[in-house]
Write an enzyme that holds these catalytic residues in place. Structure first.
Site, PDB file in Angstrom:
ATOM      1  N   LYS A 182     -20.143  10.723  16.124  1.00 29.15           N
ATOM      2  CA  LYS A 182     -19.805  10.061  14.860  1.00 29.15           C
ATOM      3  C   LYS A 182     -20.717   8.850  14.638  1.00 29.15           C
ATOM      4  O   LYS A 182     -21.293   8.674  13.553  1.00 29.15           O
ATOM      5  CB  LYS A 182     -18.337   9.639  14.897  1.00 29.15           C
ATOM      6  CG  LYS A 182     -17.910   8.748  13.779  1.00 29.15           C
ATOM      7  CD  LYS A 182     -17.870   9.449  12.436  1.00 29.15           C
ATOM      8  CE  LYS A 182     -17.644   8.435  11.344  1.00 29.15           C
ATOM      9  NZ  LYS A 182     -17.301   8.936  10.080  1.00 29.15           N
ATOM     10  N   ARG A 234       0.819  -1.202   0.000  1.00 31.79           N
ATOM     11  CA  ARG A 234       0.000   0.000   0.000  1.00 31.79           C
ATOM     12  C   ARG A 234       0.863   1.267   0.000  1.00 31.79           C
ATOM     13  O   ARG A 234       0.604   2.211  -0.732  1.00 31.79           O
ATOM     14  CB  ARG A 234      -0.919  -0.011   1.227  1.00 31.79           C
ATOM     15  CG  ARG A 234      -2.216   0.701   0.991  1.00 31.79           C
ATOM     16  CD  ARG A 234      -3.240   0.400   2.075  1.00 31.79           C
ATOM     17  NE  ARG A 234      -4.575   0.646   1.549  1.00 31.79           N
ATOM     18  CZ  ARG A 234      -5.680   0.488   2.252  1.00 31.79           C
ATOM     19  NH1 ARG A 234      -5.641   0.064   3.492  1.00 31.79           N
ATOM     20  NH2 ARG A 234      -6.861   0.758   1.714  1.00 31.79           N
ATOM     21  N   ASN A 256     -23.733   8.552  11.584  1.00 27.58           N
ATOM     22  CA  ASN A 256     -23.845   7.435  10.642  1.00 27.58           C
ATOM     23  C   ASN A 256     -25.156   6.674  10.835  1.00 27.58           C
ATOM     24  O   ASN A 256     -25.784   6.250   9.865  1.00 27.58           O
ATOM     25  CB  ASN A 256     -22.641   6.493  10.762  1.00 27.58           C
ATOM     26  CG  ASN A 256     -21.457   7.012   9.960  1.00 27.58           C
ATOM     27  OD1 ASN A 256     -21.604   7.885   9.107  1.00 27.58           O
ATOM     28  ND2 ASN A 256     -20.284   6.487  10.229  1.00 27.58           N
ATOM     29  N   VAL A 316      -6.450   3.589  11.793  1.00 25.89           N
ATOM     30  CA  VAL A 316      -6.404   2.177  11.394  1.00 25.89           C
ATOM     31  C   VAL A 316      -7.819   1.617  11.344  1.00 25.89           C
ATOM     32  O   VAL A 316      -8.763   2.248  11.814  1.00 25.89           O
ATOM     33  CB  VAL A 316      -5.520   1.344  12.339  1.00 25.89           C
ATOM     34  CG1 VAL A 316      -4.108   1.886  12.346  1.00 25.89           C
ATOM     35  CG2 VAL A 316      -6.097   1.313  13.739  1.00 25.89           C
ATOM     36  N   LEU A 319     -15.933  12.386   6.129  1.00 25.75           N
ATOM     37  CA  LEU A 319     -15.900  12.355   4.662  1.00 25.75           C
ATOM     38  C   LEU A 319     -16.648  11.132   4.138  1.00 25.75           C
ATOM     39  O   LEU A 319     -16.692  10.084   4.772  1.00 25.75           O
ATOM     40  CB  LEU A 319     -14.461  12.327   4.152  1.00 25.75           C
ATOM     41  CG  LEU A 319     -13.578  11.108   4.379  1.00 25.75           C
ATOM     42  CD1 LEU A 319     -13.833  10.009   3.364  1.00 25.75           C
ATOM     43  CD2 LEU A 319     -12.127  11.514   4.315  1.00 25.75           C
ATOM     44  N   GLU A 369     -13.818  11.539  11.397  1.00 26.94           N
ATOM     45  CA  GLU A 369     -13.824  11.978  10.000  1.00 26.94           C
ATOM     46  C   GLU A 369     -15.218  11.738   9.415  1.00 26.94           C
ATOM     47  O   GLU A 369     -15.742  10.650   9.511  1.00 26.94           O
ATOM     48  CB  GLU A 369     -12.761  11.184   9.232  1.00 26.94           C
ATOM     49  CG  GLU A 369     -12.582  11.658   7.826  1.00 26.94           C
ATOM     50  CD  GLU A 369     -12.476  13.159   7.765  1.00 26.94           C
ATOM     51  OE1 GLU A 369     -11.497  13.705   8.264  1.00 26.94           O
ATOM     52  OE2 GLU A 369     -13.402  13.804   7.231  1.00 26.94           O
ATOM     53  N   CYS A 424     -18.803   1.790   6.733  1.00 24.88           N
ATOM     54  CA  CYS A 424     -19.186   2.476   7.974  1.00 24.88           C
ATOM     55  C   CYS A 424     -20.566   2.147   8.516  1.00 24.88           C
ATOM     56  O   CYS A 424     -20.698   1.812   9.688  1.00 24.88           O
ATOM     57  CB  CYS A 424     -19.105   3.985   7.767  1.00 24.88           C
ATOM     58  SG  CYS A 424     -17.425   4.555   7.632  1.00 24.88           S
ATOM     59  N   PHE A 425     -21.579   2.272   7.674  1.00 27.03           N
ATOM     60  CA  PHE A 425     -22.942   2.266   8.230  1.00 27.03           C
ATOM     61  C   PHE A 425     -23.251   1.012   9.042  1.00 27.03           C
ATOM     62  O   PHE A 425     -23.645   1.089  10.204  1.00 27.03           O
ATOM     63  CB  PHE A 425     -23.976   2.443   7.110  1.00 27.03           C
ATOM     64  CG  PHE A 425     -24.067   3.851   6.585  1.00 27.03           C
ATOM     65  CD1 PHE A 425     -23.395   4.888   7.215  1.00 27.03           C
ATOM     66  CD2 PHE A 425     -24.835   4.148   5.461  1.00 27.03           C
ATOM     67  CE1 PHE A 425     -23.472   6.186   6.740  1.00 27.03           C
ATOM     68  CE2 PHE A 425     -24.921   5.441   4.984  1.00 27.03           C
ATOM     69  CZ  PHE A 425     -24.242   6.464   5.618  1.00 27.03           C
TER      70      PHE A 425
HETATM   71  C1  UDX Z   1     -20.639   7.396   5.175  1.00 29.94           C
HETATM   72  C2  UDX Z   1     -21.011   8.780   5.715  1.00 29.94           C
HETATM   73  O1  UDX Z   1     -21.784   9.475   4.721  1.00 29.94           O
HETATM   74  C3  UDX Z   1     -19.762   9.565   6.073  1.00 29.94           C
HETATM   75  O2  UDX Z   1     -20.117  10.804   6.654  1.00 29.94           O
HETATM   76  C4  UDX Z   1     -18.945   8.741   7.058  1.00 29.94           C
HETATM   77  O3  UDX Z   1     -17.736   9.425   7.359  1.00 29.94           O
HETATM   78  C5  UDX Z   1     -18.632   7.380   6.497  1.00 29.94           C
HETATM   79  O4  UDX Z   1     -19.843   6.707   6.118  1.00 29.94           O
HETATM   80  P1  UDX Z   1     -19.729   6.472   2.845  1.00 29.94           P
HETATM   81  O5  UDX Z   1     -20.006   5.128   3.418  1.00 29.94           O
HETATM   82  O6  UDX Z   1     -18.413   6.739   2.213  1.00 29.94           O
HETATM   83  O7  UDX Z   1     -19.915   7.593   3.961  1.00 29.94           O
HETATM   84  O8  UDX Z   1     -20.821   6.785   1.709  1.00 29.94           O
HETATM   85  P2  UDX Z   1     -22.319   7.337   1.699  1.00 29.94           P
HETATM   86  O9  UDX Z   1     -22.400   8.356   0.651  1.00 29.94           O
HETATM   87  O10 UDX Z   1     -22.808   7.721   3.038  1.00 29.94           O
HETATM   88  O11 UDX Z   1     -23.133   6.078   1.164  1.00 29.94           O
HETATM   89  C6  UDX Z   1     -23.294   4.909   1.934  1.00 29.94           C
HETATM   90  C7  UDX Z   1     -24.198   3.926   1.218  1.00 29.94           C
HETATM   91  O12 UDX Z   1     -25.541   4.388   1.199  1.00 29.94           O
HETATM   92  C8  UDX Z   1     -23.829   3.697  -0.256  1.00 29.94           C
HETATM   93  O13 UDX Z   1     -23.969   2.330  -0.569  1.00 29.94           O
HETATM   94  C9  UDX Z   1     -24.843   4.538  -0.997  1.00 29.94           C
HETATM   95  O14 UDX Z   1     -25.080   4.070  -2.286  1.00 29.94           O
HETATM   96  C10 UDX Z   1     -26.065   4.364  -0.109  1.00 29.94           C
HETATM   97  N1  UDX Z   1     -27.049   5.444  -0.237  1.00 29.94           N
HETATM   98  C11 UDX Z   1     -26.706   6.724   0.063  1.00 29.94           C
HETATM   99  C12 UDX Z   1     -28.349   5.142  -0.631  1.00 29.94           C
HETATM  100  O15 UDX Z   1     -28.689   3.980  -0.894  1.00 29.94           O
HETATM  101  N2  UDX Z   1     -29.266   6.159  -0.706  1.00 29.94           N
HETATM  102  C13 UDX Z   1     -28.952   7.455  -0.406  1.00 29.94           C
HETATM  103  O16 UDX Z   1     -29.848   8.313  -0.500  1.00 29.94           O
HETATM  104  C14 UDX Z   1     -27.626   7.745  -0.014  1.00 29.94           C
HETATM  105  P1  ADP Z   2     -10.238   3.086   6.737  1.00 26.02           P
HETATM  106  O1  ADP Z   2     -11.379   2.983   5.772  1.00 26.02           O
HETATM  107  O2  ADP Z   2     -10.715   3.245   8.160  1.00 26.02           O
HETATM  108  O3  ADP Z   2      -9.214   4.105   6.365  1.00 26.02           O
HETATM  109  P2  ADP Z   2      -8.516   0.938   5.782  1.00 26.02           P
HETATM  110  O4  ADP Z   2      -8.636  -0.533   6.034  1.00 26.02           O
HETATM  111  O5  ADP Z   2      -8.675   1.467   4.400  1.00 26.02           O
HETATM  112  O6  ADP Z   2      -9.537   1.630   6.783  1.00 26.02           O
HETATM  113  O7  ADP Z   2      -7.089   1.432   6.299  1.00 26.02           O
HETATM  114  C1  ADP Z   2      -6.542   1.134   7.528  1.00 26.02           C
HETATM  115  C2  ADP Z   2      -5.032   0.921   7.354  1.00 26.02           C
HETATM  116  O8  ADP Z   2      -4.430   0.826   8.645  1.00 26.02           O
HETATM  117  C3  ADP Z   2      -4.647  -0.350   6.609  1.00 26.02           C
HETATM  118  O9  ADP Z   2      -3.904  -0.013   5.450  1.00 26.02           O
HETATM  119  C4  ADP Z   2      -3.776  -1.144   7.633  1.00 26.02           C
HETATM  120  O10 ADP Z   2      -2.679  -1.791   7.027  1.00 26.02           O
HETATM  121  C5  ADP Z   2      -3.306  -0.035   8.547  1.00 26.02           C
HETATM  122  N1  ADP Z   2      -2.914  -0.498   9.888  1.00 26.02           N
HETATM  123  C6  ADP Z   2      -3.598  -1.267  10.754  1.00 26.02           C
HETATM  124  N2  ADP Z   2      -2.922  -1.434  11.908  1.00 26.02           N
HETATM  125  C7  ADP Z   2      -1.758  -0.752  11.785  1.00 26.02           C
HETATM  126  C8  ADP Z   2      -0.616  -0.519  12.654  1.00 26.02           C
HETATM  127  N3  ADP Z   2      -0.558  -1.028  13.884  1.00 26.02           N
HETATM  128  N4  ADP Z   2       0.390   0.231  12.169  1.00 26.02           N
HETATM  129  C9  ADP Z   2       0.326   0.748  10.918  1.00 26.02           C
HETATM  130  N5  ADP Z   2      -0.700   0.589  10.080  1.00 26.02           N
HETATM  131  C10 ADP Z   2      -1.734  -0.160  10.493  1.00 26.02           C
END
Ligand code: UDX
Ligand code: ADP
Length: 463
Positions: free
Chosen positions: A221, A40, A225, A91, A164, A162, A277-278
Site C-alpha cells: 500500500k 458524523r 502510493n 481510523v 480507492l 484500500e 494519503c500521498f
Molecule cells: C490516492 C491513491 O490514488 C489511492 O489509490 C489511495 O487509496 C489513496 O491515495 P486520492 O488521494 O484519493 O487517492 O486521489 P488521487 O486521484 O490519487 O489524487 C491525489 C492528488 O494527485 C490529487 O491532488 C490530484 O489532483 C493529484 N494528481 C493526480 C495530479 O496532480 N496529477 C495526476 O496525474 C494525478
Molecule cells: P480516512 O480518510 O482514513 O477514512 P477519516 O479521518 O475520514 O480518515 O476517518 C476516520 C474516522 O475514524 C473519524 O471519523 C474518527 O472519528 C474515527 N475514529 C478514530 N478513532 C476512533 C475510535 N477509537 N473509535 C471509533 N472511531 C474512531
C-alpha cells in the site's frame, strides 16, 4: 466460517464508502459502521441521503439502498465489536505532530486505542482487518495488544489496504483493479484470509483477489502510493523545464504516456498533489527507511515531497511575479479548494498553501468551490497557524457564486479541476475583471487559445 456480521471502526472517507459497497453487494451480511464522532454518525443517518458527510458520486444511492436493511451507522462501538466476526479498523493515521518521528511517522494512537477496545470487549474469536494505511509491521503491534490485553479469545490480524481514490470511490470499490489481503501462513491465518476472500467474492472476480503475507500487503500500500506520487512529481519537475525551453508538458506527457511501458495515467502536471494519503504515506516510508538505517532509500523518496512542496510555492511565486511583483490589496479569485475534483475533501490541498503564500503578500483571496464551505476554507487556513484567525478572515472570503468570486479580480487561479469550470461564460468573467486580466491555470483544464482570444493573459503549468 460463514460471515454474517461485520463491523467497521471509523466512518470516514475510507470506512464509510467501503462498508456501504460491501453492504450493497452482500445483503446477507449485517454491516455496522461505528465512530466516536456523533455528528458524523448523525449525518450518515440523515433521512435525506444528500446530507451524508462524504460527497462521492453515486454513494448516496448505495447508502439509500442498503441503510436500515443491512447497513447501520452507530456510535455504540462496544456493541458492534461484540457482535461482529470481522472488525475492520478504518481510523485515521495522521502524521505525528509531536515527539519522536514528529512530522514524519504515522501517529498510531487511534489504532492502538481501537486494538485495546477490541481486546476489552471481545468475548468470541475475531478477525481484525487493517483497512487504514499503516506502517509495515503494525499488525505485529496490534496482535501484541490483542493477545496481551484480551479475554483469552483468538484474534487473526489481516491487512487489507484500500486503494480507492476519492471522487471515484464508488466505481473503484465496485470494480477494483485488485483486492489485496495479507495474513498469517498458519492454518488459522489462512482460514481468516479465506473468510475475507469470500466476502469480496460476492462481486469481485477471484483472479483479482490477491493474497500475500501481512508485511507484503502493508508495504504494498505504501509502495503503490509512493509510485503514484512519484509520477506526479516527475512530470511536475519536467513542467518547469518545459516552461524554460518552450516545450509543452501536456504534449510531453502524451508522448511518453503512449509508451506502453510508461502508461498514460498519473502524468498530469499540476499545482501539486494533495490528499490525505500521498504525503503522509511517503513521509512514513521515509521514516521507516531511516529507522532501518537506509538513508539513501529515505532520501530518494523524500525528494518526491520536496518537489511537490516546491511546485506549490513555484505557483504562488509565479502569480506574484506576473502581477508586477505585488499582489498587495489585489483580489485573486480561486476556482476550487478541494484537493481534486468530485470530492469535498481538502486535506493537504495545494490551494491551502498557495492561499497562505498569497495572504502573506497581502492579497485578498476570493474562493469558490462547488463542494467546500467557507467555514472549511477558513478552518484549513487556521490549521496552518501562520496568522490569527481574525487575519485569515480578512485575507480570504468564500463565495457561492463563481461569477461574484471573479468580479473585480486581478487574477484567477484554478486550483481544482472541477468540470464545471470549463463550461463557464468566460467572456462575462473577463468583462467583470480588472485589466489586464490574468488566469493561472494550476490544472491545465482551460483552453489557452480560447482564453487568449477573449483577452486573458493565460499561464498554464509547464507551457
Ligand atoms: C490516492 C491513491 O490514488 C489511492 O489509490 C489511495 O487509496 C489513496 O491515495 P486520492 O488521494 O484519493 O487517492 O486521489 P488521487 O486521484 O490519487 O489524487 C491525489 C492528488 O494527485 C490529487 O491532488 C490530484 O489532483 C493529484 N494528481 C493526480 C495530479 O496532480 N496529477 C495526476 O496525474 C494525478
Ligand atoms: P480516512 O480518510 O482514513 O477514512 P477519516 O479521518 O475520514 O480518515 O476517518 C476516520 C474516522 O475514524 C473519524 O471519523 C474518527 O472519528 C474515527 N475514529 C478514530 N478513532 C476512533 C475510535 N477509537 N473509535 C471509533 N472511531 C474512531
Amino acid at each position: 466460517m460463514k460471515i454474517t456480521k461485520i463491523c467497521c471502526i471509523g466512518a470516514g472517507y475510507v470506512g464509510g464508502p467501503t462498508m456501504a459497497v460491501i453492504a450493497q453487494k452482500c445483503p446477507h451480511i449485517q454491516v455496522t459502521v461505528v465512530d466516536l464522532n456523533e455528528e458524523r454518525i448523525a449525518a450518515w443517518n440523515d433521512e435525506n441521503v444528500e446530507n451524508i458527510p462524504i460527497y462521492e458520486p453515486g454513494l448516496d444511492k448505495i447508502v439509500a439502498e442498503a441503510r436500515g436493511r443491512n447497513l447501520f451507522f452507530s456510535t455504540n462501538v462496544d456493541q458492534a465489536i461484540d457482535e461482529a466476526q470481522i472488525i475492520f479498523i478504518s481510523v485515521n493515521t495522521p502524521t505525528k505532530t509531536y515527539g519522536k518521528g514528529k512530522g514524519m511517522a504515522a501517529d498510531l494512537k487511534y489504532i492502538e486505542l481501537c486494538a485495546r477496545q477490541i481486546a476489552r470487549v471481545s468475548k468470541s474469536d475475531k478477525i481484525v482487518v487493517e483497512k487504514s494505511t499503516l506502517p509495515v509491521r503494525t499488525a505485529e503491534a496490534i496482535k501484541s495488544i490483542l493477545d496481551n490485553t484480551g479475554n483469552g479469545v483468538q484474534f487473526q490480524i489481516l491487512s487489507n489496504p484500500e486503494f480507492l481514490a476519492e471522487g471515484t470511490a464508488v466505481t473503484d470499490l465496485l470494480n477494483p483493479d485488485r483486492i489485496l489481503i495479507g495474513g498469517d501462513s498458519s492454518e488459522e491465518g489462512q482460514k481468516a484470509i479465506q473468510a475475507l476472500v469470500d466476502v469480496y467474492s460476492n462481486w469481485v472476480a477471484k483472479d483479482k483477489i490477491l493474497t500475500t503475507n501481512v508485511w507484503s500487503s502493508e508495504l504494498s500500500k505504501l509502495t503503490a502510493n509512493a509510485f503514484l506520487a512519484q509520477r506526479i512529481s516527475s512530470i511536475n519537475a519536467m513542467s518547469e523545464l518545459c516552461e524554460k525551453t518552450g516545450a509543452d508538458v501536456n504534449e510531453v506527457a502524451k508522448a511518453i504516456g503512449m509508451d506502453s511501458r510508461i502508461g498514460s495515467k498519473f502524468l498530469k502536471s499540476s499545482v501539486g498533489f494533495g490528499g490525505s494519503c500521498f504525503q503522509k504515506d511517503i513521509l512514513n516510508l521515509v521514516y521507516i527507511a531511516k529507522s532501518y538505517g537506509l538513508n539513501e532509500v529515505a532520501d530518494y523518496w523524500e525528494q518526491v515531497i520536496i518537489m511537490n512542496d516546491y511546485q506549490k510555492r513555484r505557483f504562488s511565486n509565479t502569480i506574484v511575479k506576473t502581477l508586477y511583483n505585488t499582489v498587495a490589496d489585489k483580489k485573486i479569485a480561486f476556482l476550487g479548494w478541494a484537493f481534486k475534483k468530485d470530492t469535498n475533501d481538502t486535506r493537504e490541498s495545494a490551494a491551502i498553501y498557495v492561499a497562505d503564500d498569497l495572504i502573506n503578500e497581502q492579497a485578498n483571496i476570493a474562493v469558490y468551490d462547488p463542494k467546500v464551505s467557507g467555514k472549511k476554507v477558513l478552518a484549513d487556513l487556521d490549521y496552518l497557524e501562520t496568522r490569527s484567525s481574525e487575519k485569515n478572515k480578512k485575507g480570504i472570503v468564500s463565495f457561492e457564486d463563481p461569477y461574484l468570486a471573479c468580479k473585480d479580480a486581478h487574477a484567477i487561479a484554478v486550483l481544482t479541476e472541477w468540470d464545471e469550470f470549463k463550461g463557464y461564460d468566460w467572456k462575462r468573467i473577463y468583462e467583470s475583471m480588472q485589466k489586464p486580466a490574468f488566469i493561472f491555470d494550476g490544472r491545465n483544464i482551460l483552453n489557452r487559445s480560447e482564453m487568449e482570444s477573449i483577452g486573458f493573459i493565460y499561464q498554464g503549468i509547464g507551457s
